[in-house]
Design a protein around this motif. Structure first.
Motif, PDB file in Angstrom:
ATOM      1  N   HIS A 246      16.061  15.319  -8.683  1.00 47.20           N
ATOM      2  CA  HIS A 246      14.667  15.205  -9.135  1.00 47.20           C
ATOM      3  C   HIS A 246      14.101  13.915  -8.550  1.00 47.20           C
ATOM      4  O   HIS A 246      14.278  12.840  -9.132  1.00 47.20           O
ATOM      5  CB  HIS A 246      14.589  15.186 -10.659  1.00 47.20           C
ATOM      6  N   VAL A 248      12.021  10.697  -7.590  1.00 49.30           N
ATOM      7  CA  VAL A 248      11.167   9.844  -8.417  1.00 49.30           C
ATOM      8  C   VAL A 248       9.744   9.879  -7.876  1.00 49.30           C
ATOM      9  O   VAL A 248       9.500   9.615  -6.699  1.00 49.30           O
ATOM     10  CB  VAL A 248      11.695   8.393  -8.431  1.00 49.30           C
ATOM     11  N   GLU A 252       6.158   8.715 -12.485  1.00 42.58           N
ATOM     12  CA  GLU A 252       7.278   8.093 -13.188  1.00 42.58           C
ATOM     13  C   GLU A 252       7.307   6.586 -12.944  1.00 42.58           C
ATOM     14  O   GLU A 252       7.644   5.808 -13.848  1.00 42.58           O
ATOM     15  CB  GLU A 252       8.584   8.759 -12.741  1.00 42.58           C
ATOM     16  N   ASP A 255       4.867   5.034 -15.382  1.00 42.35           N
ATOM     17  CA  ASP A 255       5.439   4.899 -16.730  1.00 42.35           C
ATOM     18  C   ASP A 255       6.380   3.703 -16.797  1.00 42.35           C
ATOM     19  O   ASP A 255       6.355   2.921 -17.760  1.00 42.35           O
ATOM     20  CB  ASP A 255       6.200   6.174 -17.111  1.00 42.35           C
ATOM     21  N   TRP A 256       7.233   3.576 -15.801  1.00 40.35           N
ATOM     22  CA  TRP A 256       8.208   2.479 -15.777  1.00 40.35           C
ATOM     23  C   TRP A 256       7.503   1.129 -15.705  1.00 40.35           C
ATOM     24  O   TRP A 256       7.877   0.175 -16.363  1.00 40.35           O
ATOM     25  CB  TRP A 256       9.159   2.674 -14.598  1.00 40.35           C
ATOM     26  N   GLY A 274      16.123   5.557 -17.598  1.00 42.96           N
ATOM     27  CA  GLY A 274      15.773   6.871 -18.116  1.00 42.96           C
ATOM     28  C   GLY A 274      14.305   7.220 -17.914  1.00 42.96           C
ATOM     29  O   GLY A 274      13.920   8.379 -18.001  1.00 42.96           O
ATOM     30  N   LEU A 275      13.485   6.200 -17.629  1.00 40.98           N
ATOM     31  CA  LEU A 275      12.077   6.463 -17.316  1.00 40.98           C
ATOM     32  C   LEU A 275      11.900   6.947 -15.879  1.00 40.98           C
ATOM     33  O   LEU A 275      10.844   7.479 -15.534  1.00 40.98           O
ATOM     34  CB  LEU A 275      11.247   5.203 -17.555  1.00 40.98           C
ATOM     35  N   ALA A 277      14.892   8.509 -14.071  1.00 33.49           N
ATOM     36  CA  ALA A 277      15.813   9.633 -13.877  1.00 33.49           C
ATOM     37  C   ALA A 277      15.425  10.810 -14.761  1.00 33.49           C
ATOM     38  O   ALA A 277      15.104  10.639 -15.929  1.00 33.49           O
ATOM     39  CB  ALA A 277      17.239   9.189 -14.196  1.00 33.49           C
ATOM     40  N   LYS A 278      15.458  11.997 -14.185  1.00 35.34           N
ATOM     41  CA  LYS A 278      15.167  13.223 -14.932  1.00 35.34           C
ATOM     42  C   LYS A 278      16.321  14.211 -14.823  1.00 35.34           C
ATOM     43  O   LYS A 278      16.195  15.365 -15.239  1.00 35.34           O
ATOM     44  CB  LYS A 278      13.882  13.874 -14.401  1.00 35.34           C
ATOM     45  N   ASP A 279      17.435  13.760 -14.274  1.00 32.81           N
ATOM     46  CA  ASP A 279      18.604  14.605 -14.107  1.00 32.81           C
ATOM     47  C   ASP A 279      19.842  13.712 -14.180  1.00 32.81           C
ATOM     48  O   ASP A 279      19.890  12.669 -13.520  1.00 32.81           O
ATOM     49  CB  ASP A 279      18.544  15.341 -12.760  1.00 32.81           C
ATOM     50  N   ARG A 280      20.829  14.112 -14.961  1.00 33.96           N
ATOM     51  CA  ARG A 280      22.017  13.269 -15.159  1.00 33.96           C
ATOM     52  C   ARG A 280      22.749  13.002 -13.843  1.00 33.96           C
ATOM     53  O   ARG A 280      23.405  11.969 -13.687  1.00 33.96           O
ATOM     54  CB  ARG A 280      22.966  13.929 -16.155  1.00 33.96           C
ATOM     55  N   ASP A 282      21.450  12.247 -11.116  1.00 34.22           N
ATOM     56  CA  ASP A 282      20.772  11.182 -10.369  1.00 34.22           C
ATOM     57  C   ASP A 282      20.994   9.801 -10.969  1.00 34.22           C
ATOM     58  O   ASP A 282      20.626   8.791 -10.357  1.00 34.22           O
ATOM     59  CB  ASP A 282      19.253  11.454 -10.332  1.00 34.22           C
TER      60      ASP A 282
END
Length: 305
Positions: A246, A248, A252, A255-256, A274-275, A277-280, A282
């Motif tokens: 996913h 970046v 995103e 947000d970060w 976590g702000l 990354a949207k997939d473990r 990554d």
């Protein structure tokens, strides 16, 4: 008609930093009233551009999100069947009395003469019809057109070419000349669009943002310091080179940046991935890139910790 520089400034005021190419495509859309097909990687600003143009021109913004299984009733028009039933119940005594001595065909004609169950008062306009119904000029975003079925795509040809649709009970509904909508379509390449669709649209490919463009966006939208904006931009550009499940996006990154603007300590930087990354799968790649920029992001806070 707006000039290129007025468009650039107008988009800037609407919090969108536009390249010269983007400004010219928006200019073409305004001059020709031609739909614009926008392609590019997820998160490059396709949807944001449509929203910014609506804000710049002070036009009502309508969004039609495409997905597999969408029907024409979802995008063109439908009928208020509940209201039709209630109306039928209300007039049933009168109708019963009127048709009691008539044969079936005559009874149908008699009922139709009393109540037009497909009249405009029963019509529910969906996004497409709303843009051409004479209630004022609007901007329509047809988001992710590549996720719609080919049948839906074919259905849109008449609308995109002439800003009209045909309703069996009324015939053609044509948009008033002075109220033609601005239409933007986005695609992420989920499937190849037809040549007929592409011929009806202008075209814009939005490239990935450069580091400097990302810095300007973060400073503009997040009121970030030069230090935080530069650090976040460096991370995003580095991550764009990685093979992430996913990728970046700028959204995103925004947000970060909002978070780091007030919490840019070394620990907060390291623990806030976590702000991004949207997939473990990554997580580790993103953690490695972020850790390489902790000092840049945390600045003086990194020295204190």
């Amino acid at each position: 008609m707006m000039t290129i520089e007025e468009i650039r400034e107008g988009l800037w005021v609407a919090d969108y930093i536009a390249s010269t190419e983007i400004c010219y495509v928006v200019f073409e859309a305004l001059v020709l009233n031609k739909p614009i097909l926008i392609e590019g990687d997820p998160g490059v600003g396709k949807t944001s551009l449509a929203k910014a143009v609506a804000r710049m021109l002070e036009l009502p913004f309508l969004r039609l999100q495409m997905y597999d299984g969408l029907t024409k009733e979802d995008i063109l028009y439908d009928y208020d069947y509940q209201r039709q039933l209630l109306t039928l119940e209300a007039v049933k005594p009168k109708i019963t009395e009127k048709i009691q001595d008539l044969d079936v065909n005559a009874a149908i004609r008699a009922v139709a003469s009393d109540v037009d169950f497909y009249g405009r008062e029963f019509l529910i306009p969906r996004p497409i019809l709303k843009t051409i119904d004479g209630s004022g000029r609007k901007l329509l975003l047809i988001d992710e057109i590549d996720k719609a079925s080919e049948e839906i795509e074919y259905m849109l040809y008449e609308y995109l070419e002439n800003y009209q649709i045909n309703i069996p009970q009324y015939g053609a509904i044509q948009c008033p000349e002075d109220q033609k909508p601005l239409v933007f379509l986005t695609s992420n390449g989920y499937r190849e669009l037809s040549g007929a669709m592409k011929r009806r649209c202008g075209y814009l490919y939005i490239k990935k943002k450069t580091r400097q463009e990302i810095v300007e966006i973060l400073k503009r939208q997040c009121l970030a310091s030069d230090q935080v904006a530069e650090g976040v931009a460096a991370c995003v550009v580095a991550l764009q080179e990685k093979d992430l499940k996913h990728p970046v996006s700028v959204a995103e990154a925004i947000d970060w940046t909002h978070f780091l603007r007030d919490h840019a300590t070394q620990d907060m930087v390291a623990q806030s991935i976590g702000l991004l990354a949207k997939d473990r799968r990554d997580m580790e790649t993103i953690r490695t890139v972020v850790e390489a920029h902790v000092a840049e992001l945390a600045g003086e806070h990194a020295e204190e910790t």
